[in-house]
Design an enzyme around this catalytic site. Structure first.
Site, PDB file in Angstrom:
ATOM      1  N   HIS A  77       1.059  -0.948  -0.146  1.00 54.27           N
ATOM      2  CA  HIS A  77      -0.089  -0.150  -0.065  1.00 54.27           C
ATOM      3  C   HIS A  77       1.033   1.363   0.144  1.00 54.27           C
ATOM      4  O   HIS A  77       0.869   2.705  -0.718  1.00 54.27           O
ATOM      5  CB  HIS A  77      -0.675  -0.395   1.393  1.00 54.27           C
ATOM      6  CG  HIS A  77      -2.072  -1.070   1.050  1.00 54.27           C
ATOM      7  ND1 HIS A  77      -3.480  -0.931   1.567  1.00 54.27           N
ATOM      8  CD2 HIS A  77      -2.083  -2.361  -0.353  1.00 54.27           C
ATOM      9  CE1 HIS A  77      -4.164  -2.066   1.230  1.00 54.27           C
ATOM     10  NE2 HIS A  77      -3.374  -2.791   0.250  1.00 54.27           N
ATOM     11  N   GLY A  83       4.683   6.384  -4.096  1.00 53.94           N
ATOM     12  CA  GLY A  83       5.586   5.238  -4.295  1.00 53.94           C
ATOM     13  C   GLY A  83       5.670   4.833  -2.457  1.00 53.94           C
ATOM     14  O   GLY A  83       5.477   5.736  -1.356  1.00 53.94           O
ATOM     15  N   ASP A  85       7.308   5.821  -0.175  1.00 55.62           N
ATOM     16  CA  ASP A  85       8.071   6.743   0.827  1.00 55.62           C
ATOM     17  C   ASP A  85       7.220   6.466   1.963  1.00 55.62           C
ATOM     18  O   ASP A  85       7.879   8.360   2.995  1.00 55.62           O
ATOM     19  CB  ASP A  85       7.744   7.495  -0.600  1.00 55.62           C
ATOM     20  CG  ASP A  85       6.240   7.989   0.123  1.00 55.62           C
ATOM     21  OD1 ASP A  85       6.117   7.452   0.696  1.00 55.62           O
ATOM     22  OD2 ASP A  85       6.342   8.981  -0.017  1.00 55.62           O
ATOM     23  N   PRO A 176      -5.987  -1.749  -5.148  1.00 57.51           N
ATOM     24  CA  PRO A 176      -6.963  -2.073  -6.439  1.00 57.51           C
ATOM     25  C   PRO A 176      -8.258  -3.319  -5.006  1.00 57.51           C
ATOM     26  O   PRO A 176      -7.894  -2.905  -4.047  1.00 57.51           O
ATOM     27  CB  PRO A 176      -6.391  -3.546  -6.565  1.00 57.51           C
ATOM     28  CG  PRO A 176      -4.612  -3.947  -5.281  1.00 57.51           C
ATOM     29  CD  PRO A 176      -4.805  -2.214  -5.672  1.00 57.51           C
ATOM     30  N   HIS A 206      -0.128 -13.291  -0.413  1.00 60.09           N
ATOM     31  CA  HIS A 206      -2.081 -13.474  -0.510  1.00 60.09           C
ATOM     32  C   HIS A 206      -1.601 -14.972   0.609  1.00 60.09           C
ATOM     33  O   HIS A 206      -2.847 -15.736   0.349  1.00 60.09           O
ATOM     34  CB  HIS A 206      -2.859 -13.887  -1.366  1.00 60.09           C
ATOM     35  CG  HIS A 206      -3.739 -11.689  -1.260  1.00 60.09           C
ATOM     36  ND1 HIS A 206      -4.923 -11.536  -2.124  1.00 60.09           N
ATOM     37  CD2 HIS A 206      -3.912 -10.851  -0.525  1.00 60.09           C
ATOM     38  CE1 HIS A 206      -5.028 -10.370  -2.513  1.00 60.09           C
ATOM     39  NE2 HIS A 206      -4.203 -10.298  -1.007  1.00 60.09           N
ATOM     40  N   THR A 207      -1.147 -15.732   0.035  1.00 61.63           N
ATOM     41  CA  THR A 207      -0.522 -16.959   0.509  1.00 61.63           C
ATOM     42  C   THR A 207      -0.544 -17.249   1.991  1.00 61.63           C
ATOM     43  O   THR A 207      -0.353 -18.037   2.870  1.00 61.63           O
ATOM     44  CB  THR A 207       0.459 -17.445   0.566  1.00 61.63           C
ATOM     45  OG1 THR A 207       0.936 -18.969   0.767  1.00 61.63           O
ATOM     46  CG2 THR A 207       2.318 -16.913   0.647  1.00 61.63           C
ATOM     47  N   ASP A 258      -5.248 -18.378   2.385  1.00 63.42           N
ATOM     48  CA  ASP A 258      -4.899 -19.050   2.036  1.00 63.42           C
ATOM     49  C   ASP A 258      -5.489 -20.259   2.758  1.00 63.42           C
ATOM     50  O   ASP A 258      -4.483 -20.503   4.167  1.00 63.42           O
ATOM     51  CB  ASP A 258      -3.559 -19.554   1.647  1.00 63.42           C
ATOM     52  CG  ASP A 258      -2.368 -21.049   1.649  1.00 63.42           C
ATOM     53  OD1 ASP A 258      -3.761 -21.759   1.538  1.00 63.42           O
ATOM     54  OD2 ASP A 258      -1.452 -21.098   1.690  1.00 63.42           O
ATOM     55  N   ASP A 266       4.531 -19.766   0.430  1.00 62.84           N
ATOM     56  CA  ASP A 266       4.518 -20.723  -0.573  1.00 62.84           C
ATOM     57  C   ASP A 266       3.979 -21.040  -1.866  1.00 62.84           C
ATOM     58  O   ASP A 266       3.185 -19.823  -1.988  1.00 62.84           O
ATOM     59  CB  ASP A 266       4.293 -22.690   0.344  1.00 62.84           C
ATOM     60  CG  ASP A 266       2.404 -22.519   0.724  1.00 62.84           C
ATOM     61  OD1 ASP A 266       1.667 -21.616   0.200  1.00 62.84           O
ATOM     62  OD2 ASP A 266       2.371 -23.155   1.315  1.00 62.84           O
TER      63      ASP A 266
HETATM   64  C1  HEM Z   1      -3.276  -7.260  -6.664  1.00 67.18           C
HETATM   65  C2  HEM Z   1      -4.239  -7.280  -6.178  1.00 67.18           C
HETATM   66  C3  HEM Z   1      -4.865  -7.154  -5.237  1.00 67.18           C
HETATM   67  C4  HEM Z   1      -6.051  -6.882  -4.493  1.00 67.18           C
HETATM   68  C5  HEM Z   1      -6.841  -6.381  -4.589  1.00 67.18           C
HETATM   69  C6  HEM Z   1      -6.019  -7.372  -2.545  1.00 67.18           C
HETATM   70  C7  HEM Z   1      -6.870  -7.161  -1.981  1.00 67.18           C
HETATM   71  C8  HEM Z   1      -6.660  -7.669  -0.379  1.00 67.18           C
HETATM   72  C9  HEM Z   1      -8.096  -7.576   0.278  1.00 67.18           C
HETATM   73  C10 HEM Z   1      -9.602  -7.058   0.082  1.00 67.18           C
HETATM   74  C11 HEM Z   1      -7.326  -7.960   1.399  1.00 67.18           C
HETATM   75  C12 HEM Z   1      -8.199  -7.904   2.857  1.00 67.18           C
HETATM   76  C13 HEM Z   1      -7.768  -6.738   3.714  1.00 67.18           C
HETATM   77  C14 HEM Z   1      -9.119  -6.974   5.224  1.00 67.18           C
HETATM   78  O1  HEM Z   1      -9.821  -7.003   4.964  1.00 67.18           O
HETATM   79  O2  HEM Z   1      -7.987  -6.832   5.780  1.00 67.18           O
HETATM   80  C15 HEM Z   1      -6.164  -8.244   0.991  1.00 67.18           C
HETATM   81  C16 HEM Z   1      -5.373  -9.124   2.217  1.00 67.18           C
HETATM   82  C17 HEM Z   1      -4.378  -8.918   1.973  1.00 67.18           C
HETATM   83  N1  HEM Z   1      -3.209  -8.402   1.424  1.00 67.18           N
HETATM   84 FE1  HEM Z   1      -3.664  -7.803  -0.185  1.00 67.18          FE
HETATM   85  N2  HEM Z   1      -4.585  -7.370  -2.555  1.00 67.18           N
HETATM   86  C18 HEM Z   1      -3.865  -7.295  -4.056  1.00 67.18           C
HETATM   87  C19 HEM Z   1      -2.713  -7.199  -4.063  1.00 67.18           C
HETATM   88  C20 HEM Z   1      -1.602  -7.595  -2.365  1.00 67.18           C
HETATM   89  C21 HEM Z   1      -0.218  -7.510  -3.259  1.00 67.18           C
HETATM   90  C22 HEM Z   1       0.624  -7.014  -3.957  1.00 67.18           C
HETATM   91  C23 HEM Z   1       0.549  -7.123  -2.052  1.00 67.18           C
HETATM   92  C24 HEM Z   1       1.990  -7.908  -1.506  1.00 67.18           C
HETATM   93  C25 HEM Z   1       2.551  -7.603  -2.209  1.00 67.18           C
HETATM   94  C26 HEM Z   1      -0.524  -7.884  -1.182  1.00 67.18           C
HETATM   95  C27 HEM Z   1      -0.895  -8.434   0.471  1.00 67.18           C
HETATM   96  C28 HEM Z   1      -1.705  -8.698   1.165  1.00 67.18           C
HETATM   97  C29 HEM Z   1      -1.290  -9.449   2.818  1.00 67.18           C
HETATM   98  C30 HEM Z   1      -0.441  -9.293   2.964  1.00 67.18           C
HETATM   99  C31 HEM Z   1      -2.965  -9.609   3.240  1.00 67.18           C
HETATM  100  C32 HEM Z   1      -3.357 -10.188   4.560  1.00 67.18           C
HETATM  101  C33 HEM Z   1      -3.581  -9.017   5.579  1.00 67.18           C
HETATM  102  C34 HEM Z   1      -3.588  -9.518   6.876  1.00 67.18           C
HETATM  103  O3  HEM Z   1      -3.690 -10.737   7.430  1.00 67.18           O
HETATM  104  O4  HEM Z   1      -3.958  -8.120   7.654  1.00 67.18           O
HETATM  105  N3  HEM Z   1      -2.031  -7.613  -1.312  1.00 67.18           N
HETATM  106  N4  HEM Z   1      -6.002  -7.925   0.627  1.00 67.18           N
END
Ligand code: HEM
Ligand SMILES: *[C@@H]1O[C@H](CO)[C@@H](O)[C@H](O)[C@H]1NC(C)=O
Ligand SMILES: *[C@@H]1O[C@H](CO)[C@@H](O)[C@H](O)[C@H]1NC(C)=O
Ligand SMILES: *[C@@H]1O[C@H](CO)[C@@H](O)[C@H](O)[C@H]1NC(C)=O
Length: 338
Positions: A77, A83, A85, A176, A206-207, A258, A266
């Site tokens: 984020h 950027g 920062d 996104p 999201h693993t 996951d 993984d």
């Molecule tokens: C591709 C588009 C992406 C979308 C639409 C997206 C959306 C989301 C959403 C909706 C959540 C759940 C948030 C919640 O309910 O608290 C989430 C969690 C998460 N996202 Fe993404 N995400 C994306 C890409 C990424 C990327 C690029 C990363 C890191 C490189 C990432 C890392 C994570 C992680 C680690 C979680 C778990 C957070 C937690 O357990 O507190 N996501 N994401």
């Protein structure tokens, strides 16, 4: 690179002055910054920075399940808004900051605390005081989370400065959404200089971690206003999701992103997608859409291919909008400008 390209064009053909200005402007606006980052940036100024950050992150991750995934998400984020920062960490007394932009962000307080602890550890070393940016601490912490949870260890490029601006408005179109389709995902990632393969590899984050019910509730029930497009979902998985997230779900309820190995970094994320067990529509669409399915299948069957692609992509992500000039500083405390 783009600058030198445009320069040689204009030299070889004086008539292309217009294209020179066009490309030059593009290169200024180019999201992947040409700013020089380096793996050895702190070698003389703070030689222990990597171990200081890693110890703090390691301790925090042991204390809180939410800290690791939250920190990785925080880095993403941060880089997508203004950027890499550390603007995501700034808090304003008026509430006009990225953190207060609403449910979309749901920043984990444990993640914010992870960076606070890591920065304090760095500042506590007399040699390092006032030398290491919060943006770099966050980039290192994200790497440590990946490797501490079983993912690849990779070298982090350093030398980012901290930004001085953070606003709610900047978040609105910058991140996104969980219902994005492939075109929307590609458009946003490409605006940040990332390819479809980068996007698919980074989604592999999201693993680990969780999602609250509201992010996929329209995917698991028929509402009056259905989603424009809802990729297929595994029936067994659907039943489980409806148990944890009934139609009248609680705000605090959540599900592992996951379901197979939620704490391990993984390639199970991609194997889940093959079984229609992607939690968010934006996850499952990567398999549902033929244009991205091949890459999902590759990452599902070849862990090394996934890890290499992830490292390449997160390294690229770490260069988005990097500040190295007067628009940046080394923040003393990560939540406030100096
Ligand atoms: C591709 C588009 C992406 C979308 C639409 C997206 C959306 C989301 C959403 C909706 C959540 C759940 C948030 C919640 O309910 O608290 C989430 C969690 C998460 N996202 Fe993404 N995400 C994306 C890409 C990424 C990327 C690029 C990363 C890191 C490189 C990432 C890392 C994570 C992680 C680690 C979680 C778990 C957070 C937690 O357990 O507190 N996501 N994401
Ligand atoms: C962001 O906002 C949340 C909820 O309002 C708060 O708990 C958290 O401490 C804030 N983060 C920072 C960096 O201040
Ligand atoms: C649904 O999930 C189960 C359990 O993982 C799996 O055996 C089955 O093949 C999946 N169904 C589909 C259509 O992918
Ligand atoms: C898996 O991917 C790696 C890295 O791209 C490659 O070197 C290797 O040959 C692949 N393994 C298989 C079994 O295809």
């Amino acid at each position: 690179m783009e600058e030198s390209l445009s320069l040689s064009l204009s030299l070889s053909c004086p008539l292309s002055l217009l294209s020179f200005f066009f490309l030059f402007t593009l290169s200024i606006l180019s999201p992947i910054s040409n700013a020089q980052l380096s793996q050895n940036y702190y070698t003389t100024s703070c030689p222990n920075v990597e171990s200081l950050v890693r110890s703090a992150v390691s301790l925090k991750v042991q204390q809180s399940m939410a800290a690791g995934p939250g920190t990785l998400r925080l880095f993403f984020h941060d880089c997508f808004i203004r950027g890499c920062d550390a603007s995501v960490l700034l808090t304003s007394s008026t509430g006009d900051d990225e953190n207060h932009s609403g449910a979309d962000l749901t920043l984990s307080p444990d993640a914010v605390d992870t960076i606070k602890k890591a920065k304090e550890a760095v500042e506590g070393d007399p040699q390092c005081s006032n030398k290491v940016s919060c943006a770099d601490v966050l980039a290192l912490a994200a790497r440590d989370v990946v490797s501490l949870t079983g993912g690849p260890y990779y070298k982090v490029e350093l030398g980012r400065l901290d930004g001085k601006v953070s606003t709610r408005a900047a978040v609105k179109y910058g991140l996104p959404g969980p219902s994005f389709n492939l075109d929307q995902l590609n458009a946003l990632f490409s605006a940040n200089g990332l390819t479809q393969t980068d996007m698919i590899a980074l989604s592999g984050a999201h693993t680990i971690g969780i999602s609250h019910c509201d992010k996929f509730i329209r995917r698991i029930y028929q509402f009056k206003d259905p989603m424009p497009y809802n990729p297929p979902i595994n029936l067994t998985f659907l039943r489980q999701l409806r148990q944890t997230c009934p139609m009248s779900y609680q705000q605090s309820s959540f599900v592992n992103l996951d379901p197979i190995s939620p704490f391990k970094f993984d390639n199970a994320y991609y194997q889940n997608l093959q079984r229609q067990m992607g939690l968010l529509a934006s996850d499952q669409v990567l398999f549902a859409d033929r244009r991205s399915r091949g890459t999902v299948n590759l990452f599902a069957t070849n862990q090394t291919a996934f890890e290499e692609a992830f490292v390449a992509a997160i390294t690229k992500l770490g260069k988005v909008g990097v500040k190295t000039g007067s628009d940046g500083e080394i923040r003393r405390v990560c939540t406030a400008v100096n």
